[in-house]
Design an enzyme around this catalytic site. Structure first.
Site, PDB file in Angstrom:
ATOM      1  N   SER A 526       0.833  -1.208   0.000  1.00 49.14           N
ATOM      2  CA  SER A 526       0.000   0.000   0.000  1.00 49.14           C
ATOM      3  C   SER A 526       0.872   1.265   0.000  1.00 49.14           C
ATOM      4  O   SER A 526       1.745   1.412  -0.847  1.00 49.14           O
ATOM      5  CB  SER A 526      -0.946  -0.048   1.206  1.00 49.14           C
ATOM      6  OG  SER A 526      -1.937   0.935   1.126  1.00 49.14           O
ATOM      7  N   ASP A 612      -9.434  -3.020  -6.886  1.00 49.02           N
ATOM      8  CA  ASP A 612      -8.970  -2.269  -5.711  1.00 49.02           C
ATOM      9  C   ASP A 612      -9.559  -0.857  -5.716  1.00 49.02           C
ATOM     10  O   ASP A 612      -9.343  -0.086  -6.652  1.00 49.02           O
ATOM     11  CB  ASP A 612      -7.442  -2.193  -5.718  1.00 49.02           C
ATOM     12  CG  ASP A 612      -6.859  -1.777  -4.374  1.00 49.02           C
ATOM     13  OD1 ASP A 612      -7.544  -1.045  -3.641  1.00 49.02           O
ATOM     14  OD2 ASP A 612      -5.733  -2.181  -4.066  1.00 49.02           O
ATOM     15  N   HIS A 658      -8.044  -4.703  -0.935  1.00 48.66           N
ATOM     16  CA  HIS A 658      -6.886  -4.032  -0.362  1.00 48.66           C
ATOM     17  C   HIS A 658      -6.668  -4.387   1.107  1.00 48.66           C
ATOM     18  O   HIS A 658      -5.564  -4.256   1.616  1.00 48.66           O
ATOM     19  CB  HIS A 658      -7.085  -2.518  -0.503  1.00 48.66           C
ATOM     20  CG  HIS A 658      -5.835  -1.728  -0.333  1.00 48.66           C
ATOM     21  ND1 HIS A 658      -4.943  -1.530  -1.360  1.00 48.66           N
ATOM     22  CD2 HIS A 658      -5.311  -1.104   0.738  1.00 48.66           C
ATOM     23  CE1 HIS A 658      -3.937  -0.795  -0.919  1.00 48.66           C
ATOM     24  NE2 HIS A 658      -4.134  -0.531   0.346  1.00 48.66           N
TER      25      HIS A 658
END
Length: 669
Positions: A526, A612, A658
């Protein structure tokens, strides 16, 4: 008006169609590339999968999940089933109340459980791999539990009374509405609160004594709390303190007094504040005041009592009838402060040196005399501990079935960054490993949002230790490992400090004989992709390989797109390049995508998710294309002996999201 030129929608639509076609073309190309490459790793994948399953069965399955205690009853969840056992009975005799398969959600996992005060109802949230939104199911308990209500797209929920549930709904990654629903005499649902500011996210929490339900509206830097009186759950919420930019606060309650953690005042770390004459002065990070006069809760009545030690992180805080426990972190070490709310004494207890992460077990009854929690590290499975208030000591609860990890050594280091700041590093390696400079090293980094590096137990980390790897966790600025100031020193116009910290950490590890550049890999996920990607551009010779999961690598273009759901709230972390040219230039100076150039890059493996919602796939596709071109350009221009072309591989997964995932999904990854 007549003669006025109308902007051509055809031009706009053509641009959108062209962009969409380019995206599909890039995606198809990467999928074909992955299908060609992945068979190469088939044998290795099979071996690793078998080893991970063995470790999972040996450690995680036997360690047990956190327990929820209500008087004589203990509730817990295992393998998608909800169990009920008696506190003084063997859990092998526990009864299964229901399973998620019974509810028709076989592909989901349980994310949160809340039980009503009278234990007649249980609310659970179920989440699938492919969505960040969860479904809340309310079960009416009894001999034959039945589904009372199903609520879609729920984030948080709490019981305000035996039959009154408050919950927040989630849409486009935002939680801004709070609803109340009741199940018996007044069966109805109504909207209670709406947050108007897109930067703020709303969640719910019940005070430990269940006297109040708190509606917490938080941005990255500011918060506001409203109280619902659980004795009168249908009445309107009351405001504690109107939001003030830069001030965060959290509310607890005990014996008609509020205890509040706040960052108000200098230094801007959590501290003790008191409000009026009803105060008991206690030596902890709280202020307390009487609820009888909620109008006096404004910060103009606050008085400073106590401030956390410098570079100390407040991890969690738990209230009991006569004591409170604060879980703290300093220079990577975990410890707890036990504060007596009667004698005002403070006892500080250092936790085992290997411990990096803790999970507090649910204690619905605040009158209990024992606090239960689990400690773990990336290579140590969860181990259960208890603190006894009566005996004033820490007790380790041994689980015989779980083997004890004895061959792993934990080391904590401090690296000196460019501006002389000392940056903590946590290192794990096998005690029996010799010639550490020849061993492969996996470095981990995050450094954003004031969030700590994820350091709970992972089977794959223990596997690497057993195979001779060294694991290093770099607690760089931008993360939260050393308090709120540690985050502020690594966000917005300070983002480069996190990059300098990471470079200093890796160089120190090599200088001390932990591996060397040609055996060093870097892992990030991330927002950690910003620092990892930036290091690949500035210091590619420090590392040989990089593993990125759903990485944020195109900061500038993403922050320029106001239609994305998180752009507004993310400005407190990265800045606003649309309105601040200086900010735009600064982001451009470190943004991984913007600074790719022909040079010898490390090999890079990226996992991304097709759906995502947080990290746009288009940015990752373009990053990979640009990076691959730069690496090939460099290879074609130079013909030095020993030159190599890095593997740059992208695996775009159709499923997955995610956030948290199940064991099965993690294993496949």
């Amino acid at each position: 008006q007549e003669g006025t030129e109308v902007p051509s929608k055809r031009m706009q639509n053509t641009s959108v169609v062209t962009s969409d076609l380019l995206h599909k073309k890039l995606l198809k190309s990467e999928q074909e590339n992955w299908n060609d490459i992945s068979p190469t790793y088939k044998a290795m994948t099979k071996r690793i999968k078998e080893k991970l399953e063995e470790l999972h069965n040996m450690y995680t399955l036997n360690s047990g999940s956190p327990r929820m205690r209500f008087g004589e009853n203990v509730y817990f969840e295992e393998n998608g089933c909800i169990f009920l056992a008696k506190a003084d009975d063997d859990e092998g005799n526990a009864d299964i109340l229901f399973s998620i398969e019974d509810l028709g959600f076989s592909d989901a996992f349980i994310q949160r459980i809340r039980i009503s005060p009278d234990q007649r109802y249980m609310a659970i949230s179920l989440k699938s791999e492919n969505s960040e939104e969860a479904t809340c199911i309310i079960m009416k308990l009894g001999n034959f539990p039945v589904v009372e209500k199903v609520i879609p797209s729920v984030f948080s929920f709490e019981w305000a009374a035996n039959d009154v549930l408050y919950y927040t709904t989630q849409k486009n990654l935002k939680c801004q509405n709070v609803f109340m629903t009741s199940f018996t005499y007044h069966k109805h649902t109504k909207l209670v609160y709406t947050e108007q500011d897109a930067r703020f996210f709303v969640d719910l929490y019940c005070t430990k004594d269940r006297r109040f339900l708190t509606i917490n509206s938080n941005s990255k830097t500011t918060s506001e709390v409203w109280l619902v009186d659980c004795r009168h759950p249908f009445e309107s919420p009351a405001l504690v303190q109107a939001r003030t930019t830069g001030v965060i606060y959290h509310v607890e309650h005990r014996k008609e007094q509020l205890y509040i953690l706040t960052t108000y005042g200098e230094p801007a770390e959590y501290k003790a504040i008191l409000a009026d004459n009803y105060i008991h002065r206690i030596n902890c990070n709280t202020y307390c005041r009487s609820y009888r006069n909620i109008a006096s809760s404004g910060k103009e009545n606050w008085q400073l009592v106590y401030v956390l030690e410098k570079q100390t992180k407040l991890v969690d805080f738990e209230m009991f009838s006569d004591d409170c426990i604060m879980f703290l972190k300093n220079a990577g070490h975990l410890y707890l402060n036990v504060i007596s709310l009667v004698s005002h004494s403070v006892q500080s207890i250092k936790l085992p040196t290997w411990a990096c992460e803790f999970e507090l077990e649910s204690h619905p009854e605040h009158t209990t005399s024992t606090c239960y929690f689990q400690l773990s590290s990336p290579v140590h499975p969860p181990k259960r501990f208890a603190y006894s208030f009566k005996e004033n000591n820490l007790i380790e609860h041994a689980v015989q079935e779980v083997p004890i990890i004895t061959n792993c050594h934990t080391t904590r280091l401090l690296a000196k960054s460019k501006d002389e700041t000392l940056v903590p590093i946590t290192v794990f390696h096998n005690k029996n490993s010799k010639e550490l400079h020849r061993r492969p090293l996996l470095v981990h980094v995050y450094g954003a949002y004031g969030i700590d590096l994820h350091m709970s137990f992972k089977e794959e980390k223990l596997m690497l230790i057993e195979e001779g790897w060294i694991l290093a966790y770099c607690h760089v600025r931008g993360g939260g490992e050393q308090g709120l100031s540690w985050h502020r020193d690594g966000c917005q116009h300070n983002k480069l400090k996190g990059l300098h910290d990471l470079r200093a950490c890796i160089m120190l590890l090599h200088d001390l004989g932990f591996s060397q550049p040609k055996h060093t890999a870097l892992a990030a996920a991330s927002a950690g992709g910003v620092l990892a990607g930036a290091l690949c551009n500035t210091d590619p010779a420090l590392i040989r390989a990089v593993v990125l999961q759903a990485p944020f690598v195109d900061v500038l273009n993403t922050m320029m797109k106001t239609h994305l759901p998180l752009t507004s709230e993310e400005q407190e972390e990265w800045g606003n390049p649309l309105e601040d040219e200086k900010c735009m230039k600064y982001i451009k100076s470190y943004c991984p995508y913007q600074n790719i150039k022909p040079q010898c890059y490390p090999s890079i493996f990226i996992t991304a998710y097709e759906n995502d919602e947080r990290i746009p796939l288009t940015g990752i596709l373009q990053y990979v294309q640009k990076l691959r071109k730069a690496a090939l350009d460099h290879a074609s221009r130079t013909s030095k002996k020993g030159n190599w072309t890095p593997n740059i591989i992208l695996d775009v997964q159709a499923n997955g999201s995610h956030c948290d995932s199940s064991w099965e999904h993690s294993l496949n990854e």
